[in-house]
Scaffold this motif. Structure first.
Motif, PDB file in Angstrom:
ATOM      1  N   ILE A  79     -14.425 -41.869  86.769  1.00 35.48           N
ATOM      2  CA  ILE A  79     -14.702 -41.100  85.551  1.00 35.48           C
ATOM      3  C   ILE A  79     -15.298 -42.030  84.502  1.00 35.48           C
ATOM      4  O   ILE A  79     -14.756 -43.111  84.257  1.00 35.48           O
ATOM      5  CB  ILE A  79     -13.415 -40.439  85.008  1.00 35.48           C
ATOM      6  CG1 ILE A  79     -12.924 -39.364  85.977  1.00 35.48           C
ATOM      7  CG2 ILE A  79     -13.660 -39.841  83.624  1.00 35.48           C
ATOM      8  CD1 ILE A  79     -11.655 -38.653  85.556  1.00 35.48           C
ATOM      9  N   SER A  80     -16.396 -41.614  83.902  1.00 30.55           N
ATOM     10  CA  SER A  80     -17.001 -42.422  82.851  1.00 30.55           C
ATOM     11  C   SER A  80     -17.607 -41.523  81.774  1.00 30.55           C
ATOM     12  O   SER A  80     -18.220 -40.511  82.089  1.00 30.55           O
ATOM     13  CB  SER A  80     -18.090 -43.319  83.455  1.00 30.55           C
ATOM     14  OG  SER A  80     -18.667 -44.112  82.444  1.00 30.55           O
ATOM     15  N   SER A  88     -14.384 -43.693  79.782  1.00 27.95           N
ATOM     16  CA  SER A  88     -12.963 -43.492  79.590  1.00 27.95           C
ATOM     17  C   SER A  88     -12.726 -43.241  78.102  1.00 27.95           C
ATOM     18  O   SER A  88     -13.226 -43.998  77.271  1.00 27.95           O
ATOM     19  CB  SER A  88     -12.208 -44.738  80.049  1.00 27.95           C
ATOM     20  OG  SER A  88     -10.997 -44.811  79.350  1.00 27.95           O
ATOM     21  N   SER A  98     -10.175 -43.612  76.402  1.00 25.87           N
ATOM     22  CA  SER A  98      -9.184 -44.478  75.755  1.00 25.87           C
ATOM     23  C   SER A  98      -9.829 -45.522  74.853  1.00 25.87           C
ATOM     24  O   SER A  98      -9.192 -46.044  73.948  1.00 25.87           O
ATOM     25  CB  SER A  98      -8.324 -45.166  76.815  1.00 25.87           C
ATOM     26  OG  SER A  98      -9.164 -45.854  77.701  1.00 25.87           O
ATOM     27  N   SER A  99     -11.116 -45.790  75.052  1.00 25.57           N
ATOM     28  CA  SER A  99     -11.760 -46.831  74.241  1.00 25.57           C
ATOM     29  C   SER A  99     -12.309 -46.278  72.919  1.00 25.57           C
ATOM     30  O   SER A  99     -12.906 -47.025  72.146  1.00 25.57           O
ATOM     31  CB  SER A  99     -12.883 -47.487  75.046  1.00 25.57           C
ATOM     32  OG  SER A  99     -13.702 -46.496  75.594  1.00 25.57           O
ATOM     33  N   MET A 119     -19.720 -36.773  79.612  1.00 23.01           N
ATOM     34  CA  MET A 119     -18.795 -37.411  80.551  1.00 23.01           C
ATOM     35  C   MET A 119     -19.092 -36.943  81.974  1.00 23.01           C
ATOM     36  O   MET A 119     -19.520 -35.795  82.168  1.00 23.01           O
ATOM     37  CB  MET A 119     -17.355 -37.035  80.177  1.00 23.01           C
ATOM     38  CG  MET A 119     -16.290 -37.881  80.843  1.00 23.01           C
ATOM     39  SD  MET A 119     -14.640 -37.526  80.194  1.00 23.01           S
ATOM     40  CE  MET A 119     -14.682 -38.353  78.628  1.00 23.01           C
ATOM     41  N   GLN A 128     -11.454 -32.868  89.330  1.00 21.98           N
ATOM     42  CA  GLN A 128     -11.988 -33.761  88.294  1.00 21.98           C
ATOM     43  C   GLN A 128     -12.505 -32.985  87.082  1.00 21.98           C
ATOM     44  O   GLN A 128     -12.421 -33.465  85.951  1.00 21.98           O
ATOM     45  CB  GLN A 128     -13.096 -34.652  88.874  1.00 21.98           C
ATOM     46  CG  GLN A 128     -12.656 -35.439  90.099  1.00 21.98           C
ATOM     47  CD  GLN A 128     -11.364 -36.208  89.873  1.00 21.98           C
ATOM     48  OE1 GLN A 128     -11.144 -36.759  88.793  1.00 21.98           O
ATOM     49  NE2 GLN A 128     -10.503 -36.260  90.887  1.00 21.98           N
ATOM     50  N   ARG A 187      -9.949 -32.616  84.608  1.00 29.70           N
ATOM     51  CA  ARG A 187      -9.642 -33.833  83.847  1.00 29.70           C
ATOM     52  C   ARG A 187     -10.680 -34.091  82.773  1.00 29.70           C
ATOM     53  O   ARG A 187     -10.352 -34.399  81.636  1.00 29.70           O
ATOM     54  CB  ARG A 187      -9.638 -35.042  84.782  1.00 29.70           C
ATOM     55  CG  ARG A 187      -8.482 -35.055  85.708  1.00 29.70           C
ATOM     56  CD  ARG A 187      -8.482 -36.344  86.483  1.00 29.70           C
ATOM     57  NE  ARG A 187      -7.290 -36.422  87.282  1.00 29.70           N
ATOM     58  CZ  ARG A 187      -7.143 -37.219  88.312  1.00 29.70           C
ATOM     59  NH1 ARG A 187      -8.120 -38.036  88.663  1.00 29.70           N
ATOM     60  NH2 ARG A 187      -6.020 -37.230  88.976  1.00 29.70           N
ATOM     61  N   ILE A 188     -11.973 -34.017  83.181  1.00 37.42           N
ATOM     62  CA  ILE A 188     -12.989 -34.488  82.223  1.00 37.42           C
ATOM     63  C   ILE A 188     -13.310 -33.447  81.159  1.00 37.42           C
ATOM     64  O   ILE A 188     -13.726 -33.822  80.061  1.00 37.42           O
ATOM     65  CB  ILE A 188     -14.289 -34.993  82.899  1.00 37.42           C
ATOM     66  CG1 ILE A 188     -15.080 -33.873  83.583  1.00 37.42           C
ATOM     67  CG2 ILE A 188     -13.988 -36.147  83.831  1.00 37.42           C
ATOM     68  CD1 ILE A 188     -16.492 -34.327  83.999  1.00 37.42           C
ATOM     69  N   ASP A 213     -10.995 -33.975  78.194  1.00 36.23           N
ATOM     70  CA  ASP A 213     -11.315 -35.283  77.608  1.00 36.23           C
ATOM     71  C   ASP A 213     -12.653 -35.240  76.876  1.00 36.23           C
ATOM     72  O   ASP A 213     -12.805 -35.810  75.789  1.00 36.23           O
ATOM     73  CB  ASP A 213     -11.364 -36.367  78.697  1.00 36.23           C
ATOM     74  CG  ASP A 213      -9.973 -36.860  79.067  1.00 36.23           C
ATOM     75  OD1 ASP A 213      -8.990 -36.356  78.492  1.00 36.23           O
ATOM     76  OD2 ASP A 213      -9.871 -37.762  79.922  1.00 36.23           O
TER      77      ASP A 213
END
Ligand code: GRF
Length: 219
Positions: free
Chosen positions: A15-16, A18, A20-21, A178, A200, A203-204, A207
């Motif tokens: 996944i790109s 992230s 969190s950054s 993403m 996936q 998830r994305i 996010d």
């Protein structure tokens, strides 16, 4: 069970980026979700909000097929669902006008097309500039259009995936927010590959909903 079985790889992904950054902004996103069918992505968003993983509120679900299961899910989560059946509108622009009106009535700030299987026009896009996200089951710009998973299999790619991007007038284009990549296995069918991709997607999409306002404007 062998190492290459589909079950073993259900959870293999890249996944790109992230999230969190990125530095989080405060505030609750007011979402409007558009869906045509099953609504598993709607459910993933609702679940992440419920879990406190996504600071958002689903103000309304708009759906265009009377039997869309997404509407059942909306009822379960207590989200108002509005049926705007495209068959009742002569022009795409007329449907989009009603969509804009509905989104405004419910105070929506960000729009998420989560399995919305209709082309949209500038009537909608201009009303929410850089505020409409779409999820597509391929690594764009490869395999645009409605049979992306079948097309990826037919092309023999070894890595498939999904993309969240901002909507623009050209179908399945617009800035990419993403992506997630998954392996394609030799015995994959469209159904097994799509199932792996959907793990996936769930998830994305939440996010990317959190990330998009950081990248593309304020809350
Ligand atoms: C997803 O595969 C999405 O990428 C595509 O339509 C499908 C919708 O699935 N645009 P669901 O209705 O959210 O289960």
């Amino acid at each position: 069970m062998g190492h290459n079985s589909i079950t073993d790889t259900m959870d293999v992904s890249l996944i790109s980026p992230s999230i969190s950054s990125y530095k989080w902004k405060d505030g609750t996103l007011k979402l409007g979700i558009m869906a045509s069918g099953n609504g598993s992505n709607f459910e993933a968003i609702a679940r992440d909000i419920d879990d406190g993983r996504l600071s958002a509120e689903i103000k309304v679900l708009i759906y265009n097929n009377p039997d869309a299961y997404a509407a059942v899910r909306a009822a379960k989560w207590g989200v108002p669902a509005v049926l705007l059946n495209h068959r009742n509108y002569k022009r795409r622009q007329d449907l989009d006008g009603r969509i804009v009106q509905t989104l405004r009535e419910y105070g929506v700030e960000w729009v998420v097309m989560a399995g919305w299987m209709r082309l949209v026009t500038s009537v909608l896009i201009d009303a929410f500039p850089n505020r409409i996200l779409n999820i597509h089951p391929s690594l764009l710009p490869s395999f645009k259009g409605s049979h992306a998973v079948e097309a990826a299999l037919a092309a023999g790619v070894k890595i498939a995936g999904c993309t969240v991007h901002l909507i623009c007038l050209e179908m399945d284009s617009g800035p990419i927010i993403m992506q997630a990549a998954v392996p394609v296995l030799p015995d994959d069918t469209p159904e097994t590959l799509h199932a792996r991709i959907q793990v996936q997607e769930h998830r994305i999409l939440p996010d990317a909903i959190a990330l998009a306002p950081i990248l593309y404007g304020s809350l």
